[in-house]
Write a protein that holds these residues in place. Structure first.
Motif, PDB file in Angstrom:
ATOM      1  N   THR A   1     -38.008 -23.720 -27.360  1.00 25.93           N
ATOM      2  CA  THR A   1     -36.925 -23.484 -28.312  1.00 25.93           C
ATOM      3  C   THR A   1     -36.207 -22.178 -28.002  1.00 25.93           C
ATOM      4  N   CYS A   2     -34.878 -22.220 -28.035  1.00 29.08           N
ATOM      5  CA  CYS A   2     -34.046 -21.019 -27.870  1.00 29.08           C
ATOM      6  C   CYS A   2     -33.713 -20.447 -29.233  1.00 29.08           C
ATOM      7  N   LYS A   3     -33.828 -19.136 -29.354  1.00 24.77           N
ATOM      8  CA  LYS A   3     -33.525 -18.478 -30.631  1.00 24.77           C
ATOM      9  C   LYS A   3     -32.616 -17.278 -30.380  1.00 24.77           C
ATOM     10  N   LEU A   4     -31.555 -17.207 -31.185  1.00 23.48           N
ATOM     11  CA  LEU A   4     -30.524 -16.190 -31.000  1.00 23.48           C
ATOM     12  C   LEU A   4     -30.997 -14.821 -31.493  1.00 23.48           C
ATOM     13  N   LEU A   5     -30.610 -13.778 -30.737  1.00 24.56           N
ATOM     14  CA  LEU A   5     -30.967 -12.390 -31.057  1.00 24.56           C
ATOM     15  C   LEU A   5     -29.732 -11.581 -31.464  1.00 24.56           C
ATOM     16  N   ASP A   6     -30.002 -10.395 -31.995  1.00 15.69           N
ATOM     17  CA  ASP A   6     -29.004  -9.329 -32.174  1.00 15.69           C
ATOM     18  C   ASP A   6     -27.817  -9.732 -33.053  1.00 15.69           C
ATOM     19  N   LEU A   7     -28.081 -10.358 -34.173  1.00 22.65           N
ATOM     20  CA  LEU A   7     -26.996 -10.649 -35.116  1.00 22.65           C
ATOM     21  C   LEU A   7     -26.382  -9.376 -35.673  1.00 22.65           C
ATOM     22  N   GLU A   8     -27.143  -8.283 -35.641  1.00 23.05           N
ATOM     23  CA  GLU A   8     -26.628  -7.024 -36.189  1.00 23.05           C
ATOM     24  C   GLU A   8     -25.518  -6.412 -35.348  1.00 23.05           C
ATOM     25  N   ASN A   9     -25.385  -6.844 -34.084  1.00 20.80           N
ATOM     26  CA  ASN A   9     -24.389  -6.236 -33.200  1.00 20.80           C
ATOM     27  C   ASN A   9     -22.967  -6.353 -33.737  1.00 20.80           C
ATOM     28  N   SER A  10     -22.639  -7.542 -34.252  1.00 19.40           N
ATOM     29  CA  SER A  10     -21.273  -7.738 -34.758  1.00 19.40           C
ATOM     30  C   SER A  10     -21.026  -6.923 -36.020  1.00 19.40           C
ATOM     31  N   LEU A  11     -22.058  -6.748 -36.852  1.00 19.45           N
ATOM     32  CA  LEU A  11     -21.903  -5.931 -38.059  1.00 19.45           C
ATOM     33  C   LEU A  11     -21.642  -4.472 -37.693  1.00 19.45           C
ATOM     34  N   LEU A  12     -22.308  -4.007 -36.626  1.00 19.66           N
ATOM     35  CA  LEU A  12     -22.137  -2.617 -36.179  1.00 19.66           C
ATOM     36  C   LEU A  12     -20.864  -2.411 -35.367  1.00 19.66           C
TER      37      LEU A  12
ATOM     38  N   LEU B   1     -16.736  -2.749 -41.441  1.00 17.63           N
ATOM     39  CA  LEU B   1     -17.376  -2.828 -42.750  1.00 17.63           C
ATOM     40  C   LEU B   1     -17.547  -1.433 -43.337  1.00 17.63           C
ATOM     41  N   SER B   2     -17.468  -1.324 -44.630  1.00 26.18           N
ATOM     42  CA  SER B   2     -17.762  -0.048 -45.288  1.00 26.18           C
ATOM     43  C   SER B   2     -19.248   0.238 -45.135  1.00 26.18           C
ATOM     44  N   ASP B   3     -19.628   1.487 -45.297  1.00 27.41           N
ATOM     45  CA  ASP B   3     -21.043   1.856 -45.166  1.00 27.41           C
ATOM     46  C   ASP B   3     -21.916   1.068 -46.142  1.00 27.41           C
ATOM     47  N   LYS B   4     -21.417   0.873 -47.331  1.00 28.67           N
ATOM     48  CA  LYS B   4     -22.178   0.145 -48.344  1.00 28.67           C
ATOM     49  C   LYS B   4     -22.370  -1.313 -47.943  1.00 28.67           C
ATOM     50  N   ASP B   5     -21.270  -1.950 -47.484  1.00 28.35           N
ATOM     51  CA  ASP B   5     -21.356  -3.354 -47.064  1.00 28.35           C
ATOM     52  C   ASP B   5     -22.223  -3.500 -45.814  1.00 28.35           C
ATOM     53  N   LEU B   6     -22.133  -2.528 -44.894  1.00 25.09           N
ATOM     54  CA  LEU B   6     -22.946  -2.582 -43.679  1.00 25.09           C
ATOM     55  C   LEU B   6     -24.436  -2.534 -44.029  1.00 25.09           C
ATOM     56  N   GLN B   7     -24.823  -1.620 -44.895  1.00 18.82           N
ATOM     57  CA  GLN B   7     -26.232  -1.499 -45.268  1.00 18.82           C
ATOM     58  C   GLN B   7     -26.733  -2.773 -45.941  1.00 18.82           C
TER      59      GLN B   7
ATOM     60  N   LEU C   1     -19.543 -10.145 -50.133  1.00 12.73           N
ATOM     61  CA  LEU C   1     -19.832  -9.783 -48.746  1.00 12.73           C
ATOM     62  C   LEU C   1     -19.109 -10.714 -47.780  1.00 12.73           C
ATOM     63  N   LYS C   2     -18.960 -11.991 -48.158  1.00  8.78           N
ATOM     64  CA  LYS C   2     -18.207 -12.926 -47.310  1.00  8.78           C
ATOM     65  C   LYS C   2     -16.779 -12.453 -47.113  1.00  8.78           C
ATOM     66  N   GLU C   3     -16.167 -11.951 -48.190  1.00  7.55           N
ATOM     67  CA  GLU C   3     -14.795 -11.436 -48.088  1.00  7.55           C
ATOM     68  C   GLU C   3     -14.740 -10.220 -47.165  1.00  7.55           C
ATOM     69  N   ALA C   4     -15.749  -9.355 -47.278  1.00  7.35           N
ATOM     70  CA  ALA C   4     -15.783  -8.176 -46.407  1.00  7.35           C
ATOM     71  C   ALA C   4     -15.974  -8.578 -44.943  1.00  7.35           C
ATOM     72  N   LEU C   5     -16.828  -9.587 -44.694  1.00  6.74           N
ATOM     73  CA  LEU C   5     -17.036 -10.079 -43.339  1.00  6.74           C
ATOM     74  C   LEU C   5     -15.767 -10.729 -42.778  1.00  6.74           C
ATOM     75  N   LYS C   6     -15.045 -11.442 -43.635  1.00  3.17           N
ATOM     76  CA  LYS C   6     -13.791 -12.070 -43.216  1.00  3.17           C
ATOM     77  C   LYS C   6     -12.761 -11.019 -42.822  1.00  3.17           C
ATOM     78  N   THR C   7     -12.652  -9.968 -43.636  1.00  2.00           N
ATOM     79  CA  THR C   7     -11.707  -8.881 -43.323  1.00  2.00           C
ATOM     80  C   THR C   7     -12.110  -8.177 -42.028  1.00  2.00           C
ATOM     81  N   SER C   8     -13.406  -7.935 -41.866  1.00  3.20           N
ATOM     82  CA  SER C   8     -13.900  -7.295 -40.642  1.00  3.20           C
ATOM     83  C   SER C   8     -13.602  -8.155 -39.419  1.00  3.20           C
ATOM     84  N   LYS C   9     -13.819  -9.465 -39.538  1.00  2.00           N
ATOM     85  CA  LYS C   9     -13.538 -10.398 -38.440  1.00  2.00           C
ATOM     86  C   LYS C   9     -12.058 -10.365 -38.061  1.00  2.00           C
ATOM     87  N   GLU C  10     -11.187 -10.332 -39.057  1.00  2.00           N
ATOM     88  CA  GLU C  10      -9.744 -10.285 -38.781  1.00  2.00           C
ATOM     89  C   GLU C  10      -9.358  -8.991 -38.058  1.00  2.00           C
ATOM     90  N   CYS C  11      -9.981  -7.889 -38.441  1.00  2.00           N
ATOM     91  CA  CYS C  11      -9.702  -6.600 -37.783  1.00  2.00           C
ATOM     92  C   CYS C  11     -10.189  -6.599 -36.331  1.00  2.00           C
TER      93      CYS C  11
END
Length: 630
Positions: A375-386, A264-270, A490-500
């Motif tokens: 209840t189970c709750k997921l952590l660290d969603l930011e990891n994939s963005l970073l 992700l670009s710095d702008k999209d990451l923030q 942002l969805k498009e940026a996430l899609k491109t990041s996922k493909e990379c």
């Protein structure tokens, strides 16, 4: 430092022992009072003086070569004929003065370790370690409570060649254990031991600097204490926090810098990181505050005294170091069947939600699942963005069919389900057979994810897992409506990041596959059975060629005599095919190239004129491991 990576690593050891013409010593001159340091010529003269003082002129005539000398450290590598080793050693040991100053020689026993990250031989390096370094590492790893096979200390006779060879064998076995253990191989202690140049930075201090800068603009937060080593990542740090006007409420701050999959670009990451605090889902742990800049991200969440799902399985305290909590659990016991079904269904539901939103995850493991009641709750969603690497990357990077982030999440879910069922991670991946489980339906799900057949055919989808009997009859009572609005751009940026990210994973899997094929071919070609076959074939070919050449020569000699008898002259001709090399030549060609390492593990210059020296050396300890960019 590359980690198979058996799953994570492969190793090789070569030790050659025979009578040596020369011995090598690494020595260090100690001058306690400082002063002028001797040059290489003065150092050589000091060695000769020591020999003369103890053994007279006969000792002074002993051929000793100073192969290398470092004036800064006053250390050198000496070469001496084997018959003079005792004389040299004793002379250096008893020397007490240099130019009327007290001095002492220390003979050092060191080991060269060749480390390789990944499958590329170009990404390798050598480090020099003494036994005391191994001992220090082992003492630091005792927090794990694992019984590690470090060779014992020996005060007398620890410089004998046979003992050094045995110790080297033991140290290689020790490296094998710590670099194939999934948690130990990723801990900071082992990383610094094998790759000191890459892991010399104090990330706790860097994290504190960034957190302090953040507090300048947000003065309502206050650090209570750092939570040292509670996670497995080297570049991710945790702090216990509080709000100044609510001193009893505890929160946890996590800080991390970007990893190798940050696309992700710095702008999209923030923007994406700040958006995380608006995410509302019954099975995603609430984020109180999140922010990021071009160099790091900072996330604040409520702190749970109960800890994570992994803490529940291992009966661990949340604030304890990662090595202490999870390396060697005191009691191995899985969860009850109803807990397995409920927790599994909740985790699959949140994975399905993230996949539908186009939000890449790829970081599922039991320490990333927080418990809030039942209840189970997921952590660290930011990891994939970073772009941080997954906890199980060294496993799924071995299998080319696991090439999407959805497939990665399912594979990681298989690890988590195994851990919930049996109270420990699987010994190997793929899993050949499963121990008895609370239900056949549990084994059915595990077989669809972790078996060899599953690795070859690909992972099932999350929707397919939800339809399986283990989870299909679980009733979820939480009525909270999920909300996570992601703008189209942002969805498009996430899609491109996922493909990379998936492209890099595919390329890595391709390299590992090619390396495996090459390794298997070399192993087969270099096996004793294949060598015997080639030698037998070479002998047969040599005998057949010699026999044919002899017959041809006899026939021509007979024709020549007949021609001479009849008065005709005919010139002699050479054989139609050249004579093949002898069997002995083939044997020499089949001999492996011996690394030129001195008797105590020191790198020496090659000498093709002295094959005896080459056979007399012992090789360094080879350590090939996979190293995540943490």
């Amino acid at each position: 430092m590359a980690g198979a990576e058996p799953p994570a690593a492969t190793f090789e050891r070569r030790v050659l022992r025979s009578a040596a013409e020369h011995h090598y010593l690494r020595v260090r001159l100690e001058l306690p009072d400082g002063g002028a340091r001797p040059s290489v010529a003065q150092f050589k003269q000091l060695v000769v003086s020591a020999l003369r003082e103890l053994h007279g002129e006969v000792g002074a005539a002993l051929p000793v070569d100073v192969l290398t000398y470092e004036e800064k450290t006053l250390s050198a590598i000496l070469r001496v004929v084997s018959s003079g080793l005792v004389k040299l050693w004793s002379a250096l040991t008893l020397l007490g003065f240099y130019q009327n100053r007290r001095c002492a020689f220390r003979v050092l026993q060191e080991y060269i370790i060749r480390v390789q990250r990944g499958v590329s031989a170009e990404n390798s390096w050598q480090i020099v370690r003494r036994y005391s370094d191994f001992d220090l590492l082992n003492n630091s790893l005792q927090i794990s409570t694992l019984s590690l096979p470090l060779p014992p200390k020996k005060l007398i006779g620890n410089m004998e060649r046979e003992f050094i060879a045995e110790r080297q064998k033991g140290l290689q076995a020790y490296l094998d254990v710590i670099t194939t253990h999934h948690i130990l191989s990723n801990c900071e202690l082992v990383k610094k031991f094998l790759d000191p140049n890459s892991y010399s930075v104090n990330y706790t201090e860097i994290a504190l600097q960034h957190v302090s800068m953040f507090f300048r603009s947000e003065p309502k937060w206050e650090v209570v204490e750092p939570l040292k080593d509670i996670g497995w990542r080297i570049r991710k740090k945790y702090f216990l926090m509080k709000i100044k006007n609510q001193p009893k409420e505890r929160l946890m701050l996590s800080w991390a810098d970007p990893g190798p999959d940050k696309y992700l670009s710095d702008k999209d990451l923030q923007y994406a990181v700040k958006l995380l605090s608006s995410c509302s889902h019954p099975y995603i742990y609430k984020i109180t505050f999140a922010t990021a800049n071009e160099s790091s991200a900072l996330v604040i969440r409520p702190f749970s005294e109960k800890g994570t799902l992994k803490d529940l399985i291992y009966k661990a305290k949340p604030k304890d170091p990662f090595l202490k909590k999870y390396c060697n659990p005191k009691k191995i016991q899985g969860l009850e069947l109803q807990q397995i079904k409920t927790y599994g269904r909740q985790i699959l539901e949140v994975l399905k939600f993230l996949h539908e939103k186009g939000f890449p995850y790829g970081h599922l493991h039991s320490a990333n699942v927080m418990l809030d009641g039942d209840t189970c709750k997921l952590l660290d969603l930011e990891n994939s963005l970073l772009g941080l690497p997954s906890f199980y990357r060294s496993y799924f990077s071995q299998f080319r069919k696991i090439n999407t982030l959805e497939g990665v999440d399912v594979h990681c879910f298989g690890h988590l389900l195994y851990e919930m069922t049996y109270g420990r991670p699987p010994d190997t991946i793929p899993v050949d057979s499963f121990p008895p489980a609370p239900s056949v339906f549990v084994v059915s799900v595990l077989e669809s994810i972790l078996t060899c057949e599953a690795m070859k055919n690909g992972m099932p989808t999350v929707s397919r897992l939800l339809q399986m009997p283990l989870f299909s009859d679980v009733l979820l009572t939480n009525s909270e409506k999920p909300q996570f609005k992601i703008p189209t751009k942002l969805k498009e940026a996430l899609k491109t990041s996922k493909e990379c990210i998936e492209k890099r994973l595919t390329e890595e899997q391709k390299l590992i596959h090619q390396h495996r094929r090459l390794t298997r071919a070399q192993s087969h070609h270099g096996s004793e059975e294949e060598k015997k076959k080639r030698k037998i074939l070479a002998r047969k070919k040599s005998k057949r060629s010699a026999y044919e050449s002899g017959e041809e020569h006899s026939a021509k000699y007979s024709n020549s005599n007949n021609s001479a008898g009849s008065g005709a002259s005919s010139p002699l001709t050479s054989p139609s095919s050249p004579t093949p090399p002898s069997t002995a030549e083939y044997v020499r060609q089949d001999r492996p190239i011996v690394p030129h390492i001195a008797g105590d593990g020191l790198q020496m210059p090659p000498s093709r004129a002295c094959p005896v020296e080459r056979q007399a050396v012992t090789s360094e300890a080879f350590c090939f491991y996979s190293c995540l960019d943490l």
